[in-house]
Every structure is written in structure tokens, then in C-alpha cells.
Design a protein around this motif. Structure first.
Motif, PDB file in Angstrom:
ATOM      1  N   GLU A 173      10.801   1.361  -5.699  1.00 20.70           N
ATOM      2  CA  GLU A 173      10.477   1.226  -4.270  1.00 20.70           C
ATOM      3  C   GLU A 173       9.812  -0.110  -3.991  1.00 20.70           C
ATOM      4  OE1 GLU A 173       9.693   5.831  -2.773  1.00 20.70           O
ATOM      5  OE2 GLU A 173       8.003   4.545  -3.323  1.00 20.70           O
ATOM      6  N   PHE A 174       8.833  -0.459  -4.833  1.00 21.41           N
ATOM      7  CA  PHE A 174       8.104  -1.700  -4.615  1.00 21.41           C
ATOM      8  C   PHE A 174       9.022  -2.917  -4.744  1.00 21.41           C
ATOM      9  CE2 PHE A 174       6.051  -5.403  -6.541  1.00 21.41           C
ATOM     10  CZ  PHE A 174       5.167  -5.737  -5.532  1.00 21.41           C
ATOM     11  N   GLU A 175       9.781  -2.981  -5.811  1.00 24.93           N
ATOM     12  CA  GLU A 175      10.623  -4.150  -6.037  1.00 24.93           C
ATOM     13  C   GLU A 175      11.693  -4.292  -4.956  1.00 24.93           C
ATOM     14  OE1 GLU A 175      12.060  -4.062 -10.048  1.00 24.93           O
ATOM     15  OE2 GLU A 175      10.079  -4.535 -10.895  1.00 24.93           O
ATOM     16  N   GLY A 176      12.248  -3.154  -4.512  1.00 21.31           N
ATOM     17  CA  GLY A 176      13.231  -3.216  -3.444  1.00 21.31           C
ATOM     18  C   GLY A 176      12.617  -3.669  -2.130  1.00 21.31           C
ATOM     19  N   ALA A 177      11.415  -3.134  -1.800  1.00 16.65           N
ATOM     20  CA  ALA A 177      10.752  -3.505  -0.556  1.00 16.65           C
ATOM     21  C   ALA A 177      10.302  -4.966  -0.575  1.00 16.65           C
ATOM     22  CB  ALA A 177       9.543  -2.585  -0.326  1.00 16.65           C
ATOM     23  N   TRP A 178       9.849  -5.428  -1.735  1.00 17.76           N
ATOM     24  CA  TRP A 178       9.420  -6.829  -1.862  1.00 17.76           C
ATOM     25  C   TRP A 178      10.600  -7.777  -1.611  1.00 17.76           C
ATOM     26  CZ3 TRP A 178       4.771  -9.319  -2.678  1.00 17.76           C
ATOM     27  CH2 TRP A 178       4.842 -10.669  -3.041  1.00 17.76           C
ATOM     28  N   LYS A 179      11.731  -7.484  -2.229  1.00 16.70           N
ATOM     29  CA  LYS A 179      12.907  -8.338  -2.064  1.00 16.70           C
ATOM     30  C   LYS A 179      13.410  -8.329  -0.619  1.00 16.70           C
ATOM     31  CE  LYS A 179      14.303  -7.855  -6.898  1.00 16.70           C
ATOM     32  NZ  LYS A 179      15.274  -7.255  -7.842  1.00 16.70           N
ATOM     33  N   GLU A 180      13.330  -7.167   0.034  1.00 14.91           N
ATOM     34  CA  GLU A 180      13.717  -7.092   1.442  1.00 14.91           C
ATOM     35  C   GLU A 180      12.782  -7.926   2.311  1.00 14.91           C
ATOM     36  OE1 GLU A 180      13.867  -3.061   2.701  1.00 14.91           O
ATOM     37  OE2 GLU A 180      15.489  -2.495   1.324  1.00 14.91           O
ATOM     38  N   LEU A 181      11.478  -7.874   1.989  1.00 15.05           N
ATOM     39  CA  LEU A 181      10.491  -8.654   2.743  1.00 15.05           C
ATOM     40  C   LEU A 181      10.768 -10.147   2.613  1.00 15.05           C
ATOM     41  CD1 LEU A 181       7.616  -8.275   4.243  1.00 15.05           C
ATOM     42  CD2 LEU A 181       6.672  -9.040   2.068  1.00 15.05           C
ATOM     43  N   THR A 219       0.784  -1.234   0.000  1.00 16.07           N
ATOM     44  CA  THR A 219       0.000   0.000   0.000  1.00 16.07           C
ATOM     45  C   THR A 219       0.818   1.287   0.000  1.00 16.07           C
ATOM     46  OG1 THR A 219      -0.155  -0.020   2.425  1.00 16.07           O
ATOM     47  CG2 THR A 219      -1.908  -1.136   1.187  1.00 16.07           C
ATOM     48  N   GLN A 220       2.085   1.235   0.398  1.00 15.24           N
ATOM     49  CA  GLN A 220       2.831   2.469   0.563  1.00 15.24           C
ATOM     50  C   GLN A 220       3.928   2.697  -0.473  1.00 15.24           C
ATOM     51  OE1 GLN A 220       4.148   3.102   4.619  1.00 15.24           O
ATOM     52  NE2 GLN A 220       2.272   2.212   5.466  1.00 15.24           N
ATOM     53  N   MET A 221       4.191   1.728  -1.306  1.00 17.18           N
ATOM     54  CA  MET A 221       5.235   1.894  -2.314  1.00 17.18           C
ATOM     55  C   MET A 221       4.656   2.603  -3.542  1.00 17.18           C
ATOM     56  SD  MET A 221       7.749   0.557  -0.711  1.00 17.18           S
ATOM     57  CE  MET A 221       6.976   0.994   0.862  1.00 17.18           C
ATOM     58  N   LEU A 222       5.237   3.714  -3.937  1.00 20.03           N
ATOM     59  CA  LEU A 222       4.675   4.531  -5.011  1.00 20.03           C
ATOM     60  C   LEU A 222       5.374   4.344  -6.357  1.00 20.03           C
ATOM     61  CD1 LEU A 222       4.077   7.883  -3.083  1.00 20.03           C
ATOM     62  CD2 LEU A 222       2.459   6.032  -3.530  1.00 20.03           C
ATOM     63  N   THR A 223       6.616   3.890  -6.347  1.00 13.70           N
ATOM     64  CA  THR A 223       7.339   3.697  -7.603  1.00 13.70           C
ATOM     65  C   THR A 223       7.707   2.233  -7.762  1.00 13.70           C
ATOM     66  OG1 THR A 223       9.576   4.005  -6.694  1.00 13.70           O
ATOM     67  CG2 THR A 223       8.348   5.999  -7.320  1.00 13.70           C
ATOM     68  N   VAL A 224       8.016   1.852  -8.985  1.00 18.21           N
ATOM     69  CA  VAL A 224       8.392   0.471  -9.271  1.00 18.21           C
ATOM     70  C   VAL A 224       9.661   0.096  -8.504  1.00 18.21           C
ATOM     71  CG1 VAL A 224       9.208  -1.096 -11.074  1.00 18.21           C
ATOM     72  CG2 VAL A 224       7.251   0.422 -11.518  1.00 18.21           C
TER      73      VAL A 224
END
Length: 319
Positions: free
Chosen positions: A191-199, A184-189
Motif C-alpha cells: 500500500e505504501f509503495e503504491g501510494a508513494w509512487k502515485e503521489l 499515516t494511513q498506509m498499513l502494508t508495504v
């Protein structure tokens, strides 16, 4: 494998089906723009049925850019999925563009249904279509509506994560919060891909098959990939589900096909009356201004009653 419980047998329901078709014929005789179509199988049994009212066809020309489509609701004695095409009108109300009763949820049935829907709407196709994560549905949308942007319901993704990553949900209290933040909080591709991989790394989920599958189709459900598209305020199939919920007030769970169509007509008329109600308020209600903003003054002149109220709520929060 046992025969499907909802297989329509000629000796059991031919009269019921004929009564339903007679009702469609009657509706068409009263309105030449009422549309219905029936697909039969090799044994000449009714397989799939689609219908759309004249007002629904007109509404699709004006509001049909975004459609939600859902097949989770089954309310008839043959356990056939009810498949409504739902959109949003200028009052921000859910509206029905058409609906179907399906024997099965195969690519073949969806091909027939989507092609029939396109024919009904004089060749106009949705620009965006929102569904659950059904492979057969996705394959058919790609074939019949190749230019449409197909997105998967975010709620469906969350539900399946709970089902497929249950141990993480129960043993790691922070996972749910972290996963929702990524969604819900990632606004750019990036940001999302980096946060997903960290998760995935943080919770050691590299071998989770479901999350791998979700990553492969991330462009269908992660906001940064389609945030620039118009989706009429919809990121889930909630409007379809809401239509199903209200329909349950009109139709008994084990209704005959004929009974279902009759009760659906009452439900449809109820929806039209709600649209008329909003139209009346837009035309006759005095607009109450809450700020001195020129933007609010302009919005009061161009928005309908319902949409203006939503706009003012957002405006007041940011003034």
C-alpha cells in the motif's frame, strides 16, 4: 573556514571544566554507581562528556529497549550540543538514561559516545533507537549498535519536506493532505509503495532529490516497514525535545559548563520527584472503573495509574 565557535580553549575555560569535573567526582563519591566519562583531544582539552546517575542505569535495565536520541539543543557558553538518551517508564513518563555534552557531531564523537553509553549500561544495548536523519549518527549506530533497529523521526521527515518541496506546499493545496495520507494511513508495504509512487507521479516530483533520498531510506521512517516492532508508542523524537523544553526552565542559554551541570542536577531531581508522584498514586489511589469490561478489571490490576488512565480512554472510545 572559521574555527568552530564552540571549540573549547584551555585559556578560556579550563577552570570552568575543572569545576564541572569536580562536581562529577563529588556525585560519584556520594553514589558509587554514578557514571561519567570524558574524552580529550590531542591537545588534552576536554572534547566530550557523558554522565548517568545510578537510578538511570537501573532504569535502563528495565526500560531501555527503546531509546530516543537528539542533539538539537545547545545551552551553554560553548554552544556544545546537549545529547540526552531518553526512554519511557511504566508510568508512560519520559525518563533520562544518561546525557552528554559534545564538541562536535562527527562519526568519531558518536562512536565514542555510544560505546561509552553501552559500557555504562554493562553491555546492554537498545533494541530500537529513534533519531533525526543525521548521516553521521546513523553510521555510528550501525557500527556500535548493529543489532538495534534504527528509525528516523517522522516529524523530521515532514519538516524537511516542507523545506525542500516548498513550492508544492504553496501552490498545490492538496499536496499536504495527500502526503500526510501516504505517511499515516498506509498499513502494508505494498500500500505504501503504491501510494508513494502515485503521489510522485501525480505531482510530477520525479526529479526531487530530497524525496529520492527519503525513498532510499523508507525502511527507517515509513510505518509499514517496522509496524511489528515495539516502539513504546514513539514515532518521533518528541520525548527528547520535550526533555529539552523542560530543561530550558532550569538552565540559562549562555550557562557555563559548570553551571549547566549544576542546573541539570536540579532538573534531574525534579524528574525523579515526578516519577515518585506517579508511583504514589499507583499505590494509593482507588481505581475508578468506567465500564464493566473484564479487560478493564484486569488492566486495573496490572497497569500503573498513568497507563491505566490511557488504557481506559482508548477502551471507552471503542466500547
Amino acid at each position: 573556514m572559521e574555527r568552530l565557535a564552540y571549540a573549547i580553549k584551555r585559556d578560556e575555560c579550563s577552570e570552568d571544566v575543572e569545576l564541572a569535573l569536580d562536581l562529577f567526582k563529588e556525585l560519584q563519591s556520594n553514589s558509587s554507581n554514578f557514571f561519567y566519562s570524558v574524552q580529550v583531544d590531542k591537545a588534552c582539552r576536554v572534547k566530550n562528556i557523558f554522565w548517568s546517575h545510578a537510578v538511570s542505569r537501573r532504569n535502563f535495565q528495565a526500560f531501555g529497549d527503546v531509546v530516543t536520541f537528539d542533539t538539537t539543543y545547545k545551552t551553554n557558553s560553548y554552544n556544545m550540543p546537549f545529547a540526552p538518551f531518553v526512554g519511557v517508564n511504566n508510568h508512560f513518563q519520559s525518563i533520562l538514561f544518561g546525557c552528554a555534552l559534545l564538541r562536535d557531531e562527527t562519526v568519531e564523537s558518536f562512536n565514542w559516545l555510544f560505546s561509552t553509553f553501552r559500557k555504562c549500561m554493562n553491555g546492554k544495548e537498545p533494541q530500537c533507537i529513534l533519531t533525526d536523519n543525521c548521516q553521521q549518527m546513523a553510521a555510528s549506530i550501525k557500527k556500535v549498535f548493529p543489532k538495534a533497529s534504527h528509525r528516523v523521526c517522522k516529524w523530521h521527515i515532514l519538516k524537511k519536506v516542507r523545506e525542500n518541496c516548498g513550492n508544492i506546499y504553496s501552490t498545490r493545496e492538496t499536496f499536504k493532505e495527500d502526503f500526510h495520507r501516504v505517511l499515516t494511513q498506509m498499513l502494508t508495504v505494498d500500500e505504501f509503495e503504491g501510494a508513494w509512487k502515485e503521489l510522485i507521479f501525480e505531482y510530477k516530483l520525479e526529479d526531487c532529490v530530497y524525496l529520492k533520498q527519503m525513498w532510499d531510506i523508507r525502511e527507517k521512517w515509513a510505518f509499514p516497514y517496522f509496524g511489528q516492532l515495539f516502539y513504546a508508542g514513539m514515532t518521533t523524537t518528541q520525548r527528547s525535545e520535550s526533555v529539552n523544553y523542560v530543561l530550558k526552565r532550569f538552565v540559562m542559554p549562555a550557562s557555563s559548563m559548570n553551571g549547566f551541570v549544576k542546573k541539570y542536577e536540579r532538573f534531574f531531581i525534579d524528574r525523579l520527584q515526578m516519577e515518585d508522584y506517579e508511583g504514589f498514586h499507583t499505590k494509593h489511589d482507588k481505581v475508578v472503573m468506567k465500564t464493566r469490561s473484564p479487560l478493564e478489571r484486569h488492566a486495573s490490576k496490572v497497569y500503573t495509574h498513568g497507563v491505566f488512565n490511557l488504557f481506559v480512554e482508548q477502551l471507552s472510545e471503542n466500547v
